[in-house]
Write a protein that holds these residues in place. Structure first.
Motif, PDB file in Angstrom:
ATOM      1  N   LEU A 405     -17.383  -7.446  -3.245  1.00  0.00           N
ATOM      2  CA  LEU A 405     -17.358  -7.317  -1.785  1.00  0.00           C
ATOM      3  C   LEU A 405     -16.481  -6.148  -1.358  1.00  0.00           C
ATOM      4  O   LEU A 405     -16.814  -5.419  -0.410  1.00  0.00           O
ATOM      5  CB  LEU A 405     -16.852  -8.619  -1.160  1.00  0.00           C
ATOM      6  N   ALA A 406     -15.344  -5.954  -2.032  1.00  0.00           N
ATOM      7  CA  ALA A 406     -14.472  -4.829  -1.691  1.00  0.00           C
ATOM      8  C   ALA A 406     -15.174  -3.506  -1.960  1.00  0.00           C
ATOM      9  O   ALA A 406     -15.116  -2.569  -1.155  1.00  0.00           O
ATOM     10  CB  ALA A 406     -13.168  -4.916  -2.481  1.00  0.00           C
ATOM     11  N   ARG A 407     -15.857  -3.394  -3.089  1.00  0.00           N
ATOM     12  CA  ARG A 407     -16.541  -2.153  -3.431  1.00  0.00           C
ATOM     13  C   ARG A 407     -17.778  -1.930  -2.575  1.00  0.00           C
ATOM     14  O   ARG A 407     -18.210  -0.789  -2.394  1.00  0.00           O
ATOM     15  CB  ARG A 407     -16.904  -2.155  -4.908  1.00  0.00           C
ATOM     16  N   GLN A 408     -18.371  -2.998  -2.057  1.00  0.00           N
ATOM     17  CA  GLN A 408     -19.490  -2.829  -1.139  1.00  0.00           C
ATOM     18  C   GLN A 408     -19.033  -2.116   0.130  1.00  0.00           C
ATOM     19  O   GLN A 408     -19.797  -1.377   0.753  1.00  0.00           O
ATOM     20  CB  GLN A 408     -20.106  -4.186  -0.791  1.00  0.00           C
ATOM     21  N   HIS A 409     -17.762  -2.297   0.502  1.00  0.00           N
ATOM     22  CA  HIS A 409     -17.187  -1.582   1.643  1.00  0.00           C
ATOM     23  C   HIS A 409     -16.832  -0.136   1.306  1.00  0.00           C
ATOM     24  O   HIS A 409     -16.486   0.634   2.212  1.00  0.00           O
ATOM     25  CB  HIS A 409     -15.919  -2.298   2.126  1.00  0.00           C
ATOM     26  N   GLY A 410     -16.862   0.203   0.026  1.00  0.00           N
ATOM     27  CA  GLY A 410     -16.389   1.519  -0.389  1.00  0.00           C
ATOM     28  C   GLY A 410     -14.933   1.503  -0.808  1.00  0.00           C
ATOM     29  O   GLY A 410     -14.354   2.560  -1.091  1.00  0.00           O
ATOM     30  N   GLY A 411     -14.326   0.319  -0.864  1.00  0.00           N
ATOM     31  CA  GLY A 411     -12.934   0.179  -1.286  1.00  0.00           C
ATOM     32  C   GLY A 411     -12.841  -0.385  -2.689  1.00  0.00           C
ATOM     33  O   GLY A 411     -13.739  -0.179  -3.512  1.00  0.00           O
ATOM     34  N   ASP A 412     -11.771  -1.136  -2.949  1.00  0.00           N
ATOM     35  CA  ASP A 412     -11.590  -1.693  -4.283  1.00  0.00           C
ATOM     36  C   ASP A 412     -10.581  -2.829  -4.216  1.00  0.00           C
ATOM     37  O   ASP A 412      -9.844  -2.985  -3.224  1.00  0.00           O
ATOM     38  CB  ASP A 412     -11.112  -0.622  -5.255  1.00  0.00           C
ATOM     39  N   LEU A 413     -10.544  -3.615  -5.288  1.00  0.00           N
ATOM     40  CA  LEU A 413      -9.572  -4.687  -5.450  1.00  0.00           C
ATOM     41  C   LEU A 413      -8.968  -4.540  -6.836  1.00  0.00           C
ATOM     42  O   LEU A 413      -9.700  -4.416  -7.821  1.00  0.00           O
ATOM     43  CB  LEU A 413     -10.240  -6.063  -5.300  1.00  0.00           C
ATOM     44  N   ALA A 414      -7.648  -4.558  -6.918  1.00  0.00           N
ATOM     45  CA  ALA A 414      -6.960  -4.372  -8.190  1.00  0.00           C
ATOM     46  C   ALA A 414      -5.795  -5.350  -8.284  1.00  0.00           C
ATOM     47  O   ALA A 414      -5.201  -5.728  -7.276  1.00  0.00           O
ATOM     48  CB  ALA A 414      -6.457  -2.934  -8.338  1.00  0.00           C
ATOM     49  N   LEU A 415      -5.480  -5.771  -9.507  1.00  0.00           N
ATOM     50  CA  LEU A 415      -4.321  -6.615  -9.787  1.00  0.00           C
ATOM     51  C   LEU A 415      -3.328  -5.801 -10.601  1.00  0.00           C
ATOM     52  O   LEU A 415      -3.682  -5.225 -11.629  1.00  0.00           O
ATOM     53  CB  LEU A 415      -4.736  -7.862 -10.565  1.00  0.00           C
ATOM     54  N   ARG A 416      -2.071  -5.779 -10.122  1.00  0.00           N
ATOM     55  CA  ARG A 416      -1.035  -5.009 -10.806  1.00  0.00           C
ATOM     56  C   ARG A 416       0.212  -5.872 -10.967  1.00  0.00           C
ATOM     57  O   ARG A 416       0.479  -6.747 -10.140  1.00  0.00           O
ATOM     58  CB  ARG A 416      -0.685  -3.741 -10.015  1.00  0.00           C
ATOM     59  N   PRO A 417       1.002  -5.610 -12.011  1.00  0.00           N
ATOM     60  CA  PRO A 417       2.265  -6.334 -12.167  1.00  0.00           C
ATOM     61  C   PRO A 417       3.220  -5.991 -11.014  1.00  0.00           C
ATOM     62  O   PRO A 417       3.287  -4.842 -10.565  1.00  0.00           O
ATOM     63  CB  PRO A 417       2.811  -5.831 -13.508  1.00  0.00           C
ATOM     64  N   ARG A 418       3.946  -6.989 -10.560  1.00  0.00           N
ATOM     65  CA  ARG A 418       4.900  -6.790  -9.472  1.00  0.00           C
ATOM     66  C   ARG A 418       6.295  -6.609 -10.039  1.00  0.00           C
ATOM     67  O   ARG A 418       6.673  -7.281 -11.008  1.00  0.00           O
ATOM     68  CB  ARG A 418       4.875  -7.990  -8.530  1.00  0.00           C
ATOM     69  N   ALA A 419       7.030  -5.667  -9.486  1.00  0.00           N
ATOM     70  CA  ALA A 419       8.398  -5.437  -9.937  1.00  0.00           C
ATOM     71  C   ALA A 419       9.222  -6.708  -9.758  1.00  0.00           C
ATOM     72  O   ALA A 419       9.224  -7.320  -8.687  1.00  0.00           O
ATOM     73  CB  ALA A 419       9.032  -4.279  -9.148  1.00  0.00           C
ATOM     74  N   GLY A 420       9.915  -7.126 -10.802  1.00  0.00           N
ATOM     75  CA  GLY A 420      10.697  -8.359 -10.743  1.00  0.00           C
ATOM     76  C   GLY A 420       9.929  -9.591 -11.157  1.00  0.00           C
ATOM     77  O   GLY A 420      10.475 -10.695 -11.175  1.00  0.00           O
ATOM     78  N   GLY A 421       8.646  -9.447 -11.511  1.00  0.00           N
ATOM     79  CA  GLY A 421       7.830 -10.582 -11.942  1.00  0.00           C
ATOM     80  C   GLY A 421       6.798 -10.961 -10.911  1.00  0.00           C
ATOM     81  O   GLY A 421       7.021 -10.837  -9.701  1.00  0.00           O
ATOM     82  N   GLY A 422       5.658 -11.411 -11.377  1.00  0.00           N
ATOM     83  CA  GLY A 422       4.594 -11.804 -10.467  1.00  0.00           C
ATOM     84  C   GLY A 422       3.455 -10.803 -10.464  1.00  0.00           C
ATOM     85  O   GLY A 422       3.374  -9.911 -11.312  1.00  0.00           O
ATOM     86  N   THR A 423       2.569 -10.966  -9.481  1.00  0.00           N
ATOM     87  CA  THR A 423       1.365 -10.138  -9.386  1.00  0.00           C
ATOM     88  C   THR A 423       1.214  -9.599  -7.977  1.00  0.00           C
ATOM     89  O   THR A 423       1.533 -10.295  -7.000  1.00  0.00           O
ATOM     90  CB  THR A 423       0.109 -10.955  -9.750  1.00  0.00           C
ATOM     91  N   ALA A 424       0.729  -8.369  -7.873  1.00  0.00           N
ATOM     92  CA  ALA A 424       0.390  -7.757  -6.589  1.00  0.00           C
ATOM     93  C   ALA A 424      -1.114  -7.503  -6.583  1.00  0.00           C
ATOM     94  O   ALA A 424      -1.607  -6.688  -7.362  1.00  0.00           O
ATOM     95  CB  ALA A 424       1.158  -6.465  -6.380  1.00  0.00           C
ATOM     96  N   ALA A 425      -1.834  -8.226  -5.739  1.00  0.00           N
ATOM     97  CA  ALA A 425      -3.269  -8.003  -5.569  1.00  0.00           C
ATOM     98  C   ALA A 425      -3.447  -7.027  -4.412  1.00  0.00           C
ATOM     99  O   ALA A 425      -3.027  -7.307  -3.285  1.00  0.00           O
ATOM    100  CB  ALA A 425      -3.992  -9.315  -5.281  1.00  0.00           C
ATOM    101  N   GLU A 426      -4.065  -5.866  -4.678  1.00  0.00           N
ATOM    102  CA  GLU A 426      -4.203  -4.803  -3.676  1.00  0.00           C
ATOM    103  C   GLU A 426      -5.672  -4.624  -3.304  1.00  0.00           C
ATOM    104  O   GLU A 426      -6.517  -4.320  -4.154  1.00  0.00           O
ATOM    105  CB  GLU A 426      -3.638  -3.485  -4.198  1.00  0.00           C
ATOM    106  N   LEU A 427      -5.941  -4.814  -2.006  1.00  0.00           N
ATOM    107  CA  LEU A 427      -7.269  -4.594  -1.457  1.00  0.00           C
ATOM    108  C   LEU A 427      -7.230  -3.323  -0.616  1.00  0.00           C
ATOM    109  O   LEU A 427      -6.426  -3.218   0.311  1.00  0.00           O
ATOM    110  CB  LEU A 427      -7.709  -5.777  -0.593  1.00  0.00           C
ATOM    111  N   THR A 428      -8.070  -2.343  -0.950  1.00  0.00           N
ATOM    112  CA  THR A 428      -8.142  -1.110  -0.178  1.00  0.00           C
ATOM    113  C   THR A 428      -9.476  -1.054   0.537  1.00  0.00           C
ATOM    114  O   THR A 428     -10.524  -1.373  -0.025  1.00  0.00           O
ATOM    115  CB  THR A 428      -7.993   0.125  -1.088  1.00  0.00           C
ATOM    116  N   LEU A 429      -9.420  -0.652   1.801  1.00  0.00           N
ATOM    117  CA  LEU A 429     -10.613  -0.505   2.626  1.00  0.00           C
ATOM    118  C   LEU A 429     -10.625   0.904   3.203  1.00  0.00           C
ATOM    119  O   LEU A 429      -9.606   1.371   3.721  1.00  0.00           O
ATOM    120  CB  LEU A 429     -10.616  -1.530   3.771  1.00  0.00           C
ATOM    121  N   PRO A 430     -11.750   1.608   3.107  1.00  0.00           N
ATOM    122  CA  PRO A 430     -11.797   2.977   3.624  1.00  0.00           C
ATOM    123  C   PRO A 430     -11.843   2.990   5.145  1.00  0.00           C
ATOM    124  O   PRO A 430     -12.168   1.986   5.786  1.00  0.00           O
ATOM    125  CB  PRO A 430     -13.073   3.541   3.018  1.00  0.00           C
TER     126      PRO A 430
END
Length: 441
Positions: A405-430
């Motif tokens: 769904l994110a890429r259908q908008h022309g964006g993306d969804l990514a999971l990255r390690p968070r500083a100090g522990g945990g996860t950062a899920a990043e949704l980008t929309l153009p």
């Protein structure tokens, strides 16, 4: 013959291997031919012949060694073949001229050079090399018959051909020209057979892939129908369990019915995710929406779940208008927020941040942060592959659908390690218009 995807790449790889073997084999042949030419030069009293041989042969040998080193370092290039064959043709004809013309012991090297030109050089450019060789052969015959230049070196008898012996030269030239034509045709036949083999192999591969894709579509449609048919009986089971729970049963029976209803809910969720995955992504309903308001709405939807688990949800998002499909963006946010709640320990905080994306087109970047154990680094991008999940009861489809769904908008969804522990899920929309056409999830 139509060009198939991948044909040029395969052809280039195979020609590169053949060229590499040719360059390597040439290093073993050069000393033999160079030794013959230098021996003739040392036996020759004519200064012009000695200067031509002693000057040209070392230059050709040095060039061929240089080409071998260059190939080892840089590999195959488009200019390598015509440059090597062109210089080899010219150098060989000059050496033949200096070592006897048609009587030269090196004259028959025209045949392998003609074969290589026909195989390696694209039509009709291979005709230029073979034509130059044929013209040189007839030129050697004419000069030898006229006796204008003493072509035969002193070491091979010396002097020019005169009188009746000139007939030998004309016949020799005719036979050698016909042989050049034959090896040229054979070489082009080898090239066409190679190209046809590659085409047939790729055609068979594409046909197999097409049949596989059609079969996969049929199986996906069938499994979608099965999943859809299972939803109705599951809803009936859930309803009947609710009626039984309200019928005055004892505590143990009510507890068991609660477990049954929760398992039915989980099965319905998995079936819904599978149906979302198996059906095509419907076209976007684009409009200007406030991403900050969508974050607040999704946080409010999960407030009860978070309170039950002892987790706080914090939203840091101002008004941020973006052109998108709010229903699908909401679905993406629901998925990543639920994952964050599942991963967060009791007493943790799930944070939603929305900010303007940097760049000329604008856009938005939404981050969902948690302090859970984080994504297994060995998984990497595999977490977005259907069926891959770290949850004991997960279906492995949620993140796949969310990224689609994110890429259908022309964006993306990514999971990255968070500083100090945990996860950062990043949704980008153009910021610009997105594609409105649907495609398979």
């Amino acid at each position: 013959m139509r060009a198939l995807p991948g044909h040029r790449e395969i052809e280039r790889e195979e020609l590169s291997r053949l060229f590499g073997r040719l360059v390597w084999a040439r290093l073993f042949v050069i000393p033999v031919f160079a030794g013959i030419a230098i021996w003739l030069a040392l036996q020759e009293p004519a200064p012009w012949r000695r200067a031509l041989l002693l000057g040209l042969v070392p230059l050709l040998a040095a060039f061929f060694v240089f080409e071998w080193v260059r190939y080892r370092r840089r590999g195959f290039t488009d200019r390598a073949l015509p440059m090597n064959l062109g210089l080899a043709t010219l150098g060989h004809l000059v050496v033949c001229f200096a070592t006897g013309g048609l009587d030269s012991p090196l004259v028959y090297v025209v045949l392998p050079i003609a074969v290589l030109s026909a195989v390696f050089v694209r039509a009709p450019w291979h005709l230029a090399s073979i034509g130059a060789q044929a013209a040189a052969v007839w030129g050697f015959a004419a000069m030898g018959a006229a006796g204008a230049v003493p072509l035969v070196p002193a070491a091979l008898g010396g002097g020019a051909r005169l009188g009746p012996s000139s007939a030998y030269l004309w016949v020799h030239a005719l036979v050698l020209s016909c042989t050049l034509a034959m090896v040229g045709v054979a070489g082009r036949g080898m090239r066409r057979a190679f190209e046809a083999t590659v085409h047939r192999a790729l055609d068979a591969q594409h046909e197999s892939l097409r049949a596989h894709a059609e079969r996969a579509e049929e199986l996906t449609a069938l499994s979608g129908e099965i999943a859809h048919e299972l939803k109705n009986p599951l809803a009936s089971v859930k309803g009947l369990a609710g009626l039984l729970a309200a019928g005055g049963l004892d505590g143990k029976a009510i507890e068991r019915l609660g477990v049954l209803r929760r398992e039915v809910d989980r099965m319905q969720t998995i079936l819904e995710e599978f149906l979302n995955f198996s059906r095509p992504v419907v076209p976007l309903a684009l409009g200007e929406s406030d991403v900050g308001a969508l974050c607040a709405e999704v946080a409010a939807m999960h407030e009860g779940m978070a309170r039950e688990r002892g987790i706080e949800i914090a939203v840091r998002a101002a008004a941020l208008p973006v052109r998108c499909d709010p229903r699908k963006v909401r679905q993406v946010l629901i998925n990543v927020v639920q994952n964050a709640l599942d991963a967060s320990p009791r007493g943790g905080v799930v944070e939603l941040e929305a900010a303007q994306e940097t760049g000329e087109a604008g856009g938005a970047r939404v981050r969902v942060l948690d302090r859970g154990p984080g994504v297994d680094p060995t998984l990497g991008e595999a977490v977005f592959t259907p069926g891959v999940t770290t949850k004991p009861s997960g279906s492995g489809l949620g993140l796949t659908i969310a990224r689609s769904l994110a890429r259908q908008h022309g964006g993306d969804l990514a999971l990255r390690p968070r500083a100090g522990g945990g996860t950062a899920a990043e949704l980008t929309l153009p910021g610009g218009p997105a594609e409105t056409g649907g495609r398979a999830a």
